[in-house]
Design a protein around this motif. Structure first.
Motif, PDB file in Angstrom:
ATOM      1  N   ARG A  74       4.782  -5.381   5.647  1.00  0.00           N
ATOM      2  CA  ARG A  74       3.427  -4.380   4.496  1.00  0.00           C
ATOM      3  C   ARG A  74       2.709  -4.903   4.745  1.00  0.00           C
ATOM      4  NH1 ARG A  74       4.618 -10.381   1.198  1.00  0.00           N
ATOM      5  NH2 ARG A  74       4.540 -10.546   3.169  1.00  0.00           N
ATOM      6  N   PHE A  75       1.960  -5.040   5.981  1.00  0.00           N
ATOM      7  CA  PHE A  75       1.302  -5.256   6.232  1.00  0.00           C
ATOM      8  C   PHE A  75       0.344  -5.445   5.583  1.00  0.00           C
ATOM      9  CE2 PHE A  75       2.968  -1.616   9.215  1.00  0.00           C
ATOM     10  CZ  PHE A  75       3.210  -2.635  10.685  1.00  0.00           C
ATOM     11  N   SER A  76       0.100  -6.848   5.289  1.00  0.00           N
ATOM     12  CA  SER A  76      -0.872  -7.704   4.296  1.00  0.00           C
ATOM     13  C   SER A  76      -1.959  -7.826   4.830  1.00  0.00           C
ATOM     14  CB  SER A  76      -0.138  -8.759   4.137  1.00  0.00           C
ATOM     15  OG  SER A  76       0.896  -9.408   4.243  1.00  0.00           O
TER      16      SER A  76
HETATM   17  N1  LIG Z   1       6.625 -18.083  15.715  1.00  0.00           N
HETATM   18  C1  LIG Z   1       7.287 -19.244  15.769  1.00  0.00           C
HETATM   19  O1  LIG Z   1       7.173 -19.702  16.677  1.00  0.00           O
HETATM   20  C2  LIG Z   1       8.872 -18.407  15.390  1.00  0.00           C
HETATM   21  C3  LIG Z   1       9.546 -19.978  15.476  1.00  0.00           C
HETATM   22  C4  LIG Z   1      10.048 -19.673  14.892  1.00  0.00           C
HETATM   23  C5  LIG Z   1      10.580 -18.908  14.752  1.00  0.00           C
HETATM   24  N2  LIG Z   1      10.274 -17.840  14.572  1.00  0.00           N
HETATM   25  C6  LIG Z   1      10.664 -16.313  13.341  1.00  0.00           C
HETATM   26  O2  LIG Z   1      10.836 -15.371  14.591  1.00  0.00           O
HETATM   27  C7  LIG Z   1      10.129 -14.338  13.229  1.00  0.00           C
HETATM   28  C8  LIG Z   1       8.634 -14.465  13.667  1.00  0.00           C
HETATM   29  O3  LIG Z   1       8.133 -15.051  13.924  1.00  0.00           O
HETATM   30  P1  LIG Z   1       6.546 -14.876  13.422  1.00  0.00           P
HETATM   31  O4  LIG Z   1       6.025 -16.505  13.486  1.00  0.00           O
HETATM   32  O5  LIG Z   1       5.565 -13.352  13.222  1.00  0.00           O
HETATM   33  O6  LIG Z   1       6.745 -14.894  11.732  1.00  0.00           O
HETATM   34  P2  LIG Z   1       5.581 -14.739  10.683  1.00  0.00           P
HETATM   35  O7  LIG Z   1       4.222 -14.309  11.209  1.00  0.00           O
HETATM   36  O8  LIG Z   1       6.325 -15.221   9.407  1.00  0.00           O
HETATM   37  O9  LIG Z   1       5.539 -12.755  10.203  1.00  0.00           O
HETATM   38  C9  LIG Z   1       7.376 -12.187   9.267  1.00  0.00           C
HETATM   39  C10 LIG Z   1       6.322 -10.942   8.848  1.00  0.00           C
HETATM   40  O10 LIG Z   1       7.077 -10.801   7.951  1.00  0.00           O
HETATM   41  C11 LIG Z   1       6.547  -9.950   7.119  1.00  0.00           C
HETATM   42  N3  LIG Z   1       7.275 -10.319   6.055  1.00  0.00           N
HETATM   43  C12 LIG Z   1       7.709 -10.566   5.184  1.00  0.00           C
HETATM   44  N4  LIG Z   1       7.821 -10.015   4.114  1.00  0.00           N
HETATM   45  C13 LIG Z   1       7.658  -9.113   3.819  1.00  0.00           C
HETATM   46  C14 LIG Z   1       7.847  -8.136   3.109  1.00  0.00           C
HETATM   47  N5  LIG Z   1       8.990  -7.999   1.494  1.00  0.00           N
HETATM   48  N6  LIG Z   1       8.304  -6.954   3.507  1.00  0.00           N
HETATM   49  C15 LIG Z   1       7.987  -6.920   4.488  1.00  0.00           C
HETATM   50  N7  LIG Z   1       7.417  -7.867   5.217  1.00  0.00           N
HETATM   51  C16 LIG Z   1       7.491  -9.057   5.127  1.00  0.00           C
HETATM   52  C17 LIG Z   1       5.348 -10.553   6.990  1.00  0.00           C
HETATM   53  O11 LIG Z   1       4.446  -9.034   7.554  1.00  0.00           O
HETATM   54  P3  LIG Z   1       3.021  -8.507   5.880  1.00  0.00           P
HETATM   55  O12 LIG Z   1       2.808  -9.036   5.622  1.00  0.00           O
HETATM   56  O13 LIG Z   1       2.858  -7.392   7.129  1.00  0.00           O
HETATM   57  O14 LIG Z   1       4.428  -8.017   5.220  1.00  0.00           O
HETATM   58  C18 LIG Z   1       5.083 -11.410   8.248  1.00  0.00           C
HETATM   59  O15 LIG Z   1       3.804 -11.754   8.911  1.00  0.00           O
HETATM   60  C19 LIG Z   1      10.219 -15.223  11.524  1.00  0.00           C
HETATM   61  O16 LIG Z   1      10.819 -14.427  11.006  1.00  0.00           O
HETATM   62  C20 LIG Z   1      10.156 -16.801  12.573  1.00  0.00           C
HETATM   63  O17 LIG Z   1      11.159 -17.015  11.240  1.00  0.00           O
HETATM   64  C21 LIG Z   1       8.834 -17.765  14.411  1.00  0.00           C
END
Ligand SMILES: NC(=O)c1ccc[n+]([C@@H]2O[C@H](COP(=O)([O-])OP(=O)(O)OC[C@H]3O[C@@H](n4cnc5c(N)ncnc54)[C@H](OP(=O)(O)O)[C@@H]3O)[C@@H](O)[C@H]2O)c1
Length: 348
Positions: A74-76
């Protein structure tokens, strides 16, 4: 100045950090040569997506492959979209809970799936369930003949005894708390559609990426720097440099299978909160206070399979600890998104 591994001794600013985070490994460039057409990264606007998408594009460019990255979110945070454009990544703003949005995305053989929701589950659990289960269902229905690498989390496992060396991929899933249940839900949805349509999926169970601006190490270093007491109840953790995590996520694509193949992605080592916080205090020349005692269990994953198949993460975590101390001490920008890794009741 650089260290023996060719890594900088310190990371001066965000520009240098980002250069490091997007530079692909030789192995990733070699793999990228096999890619073609659009590589669609879903959920690209969060903490990992921008540097993952830019790294993939850099690998494609260096390999001279006939492929390009399409970052969808969505690029919030509109800054993430602008940043991606600066790295030559095509962007599409779309709500991935909306079927119409998915139908307008380009066809692609390769999908990197990063969509997720964790924080705010206590206040709005139905949103967590919707994002973690409906979005994967729509993505799998949109791309039934593509190959997926999909992010899951180590939170699908129960806490395990410290001396066991972390949960294995073959262990039964026994999540703690509602976010973790929804994360199991995400895996089950991928599993269902993978079995139904034969879609290959590499299911990455990640434990804590860290990139100086956020992560378990940043959380700990910040608490030490502020003189806050460190609670030892969640006394151990695994974590991985975000550049290595993103490289290995992309290189896991050839491991995708139907039904999905789970792969733990984290450090091979287990870190002690007490030891790491003490090291931060040494590096930042301050004192550290602890409360409580280490529990006999913690949320830990065993990353042996990943290391055997793809190699161990390249960046030594002791180096990342030094970078983090220096970054926090010198006021490097922080995202203000704590991991809450210390939570033991699963309420996020
Ligand atoms: N970072 C870590 O250390 C970690 C650890 C364990 C697991 N993970 C997994 O790895 C994945 C990526 O991690 P991350 O840290 O980058 O997670 P994040 O910061 O929560 O990023 C996930 C992104 O998904 C997008 N999103 C959510 N709902 C959406 C929708 N309805 N439509 C389109 N986009 C949507 C959001 O971006 P927008 O607001 O731009 O839509 C959100 O920023 C996640 O699934 C998380 O569960 C990460």
């Amino acid at each position: 100045m650089t260290t023996t591994a060719g890594l900088p001794d310190r990371i001066e600013d965000e520009s240098q950090l980002e250069t490091l985070l997007v530079a692909p490994s030789a192995e990733l460039v070699e793999f990228a040569a096999s890619l073609s057409g659009p590589i669609v990264v879903l959920g690209a606007g969060g903490k990992m997506g921008p540097t993952l998408a830019a790294r993939a594009q850099a690998a494609i460019d260096q390999a001279g492959a006939d492929a390009h990255v399409v970052a969808v979110s969505r690029f919030s945070d509109p800054a993430a979209r602008e940043w991606l454009k600066g790295y030559g990544v095509q962007t599409i703003a779309a709500d991935l809970l909306c079927q119409d949005s998915l139908s307008q995305l380009p066809d692609a053989n390769t999908i990197v799936y990063l969509v997720g929701s964790k924080f705010g589950t206590r206040q709005n659990p139905s949103h967590t369930w919707a994002v973690n289960t409906i979005a994967p269902a729509l993505a799998m229905q949109r791309y039934p003949t593509s190959t997926f690498v999909a992010l899951s989390t180590g939170n699908v496992y129960p806490f395990s005894p410290i001396d066991r060396g972390g949960s294995l991929e073959s262990d039964p899933l026994a999540p703690v708390g509602e976010y973790a249940y929804a994360a199991v839900g995400r895996e089950r949805i991928f599993d269902h559609f993978s079995r139904q349509d034969g879609t290959p999926v590499a299911m990455i169970r990640l434990n804590y990426a860290t990139d100086l601006r956020y992560g378990v190490l940043t959380d700990l270093a910040t608490k030490v720097a502020r003189g806050e007491t460190i609670d030892l109840a969640q006394g151990y953790f695994n974590c991985i440099w975000q550049g290595d995590a993103n490289d290995l996520i992309l290189r896991a694509l050839p491991l995708a299978e139907s039904p999905p193949r789970p792969i733990n992605l984290t450090s091979v080592e287990t870190f002690s909160v007490r030891e790491v916080a003490t090291r931060f205090a040494e590096l930042m020349n301050c004192s550290v206070r602890f409360s409580g005692q280490e529990s006999e269990t913690a949320l830990l994953s065993n990353a042996s399979q990943c290391s055997e198949l793809l190699g161990a993460p390249a960046t030594p975590m002791q180096q990342v600890i030094r970078w983090t101390a220096d970054w926090v001490q010198h006021g490097g920008r922080l995202l203000g998104k704590p991991t809450h890794f210390e939570v033991r009741d699963g309420a996020f």
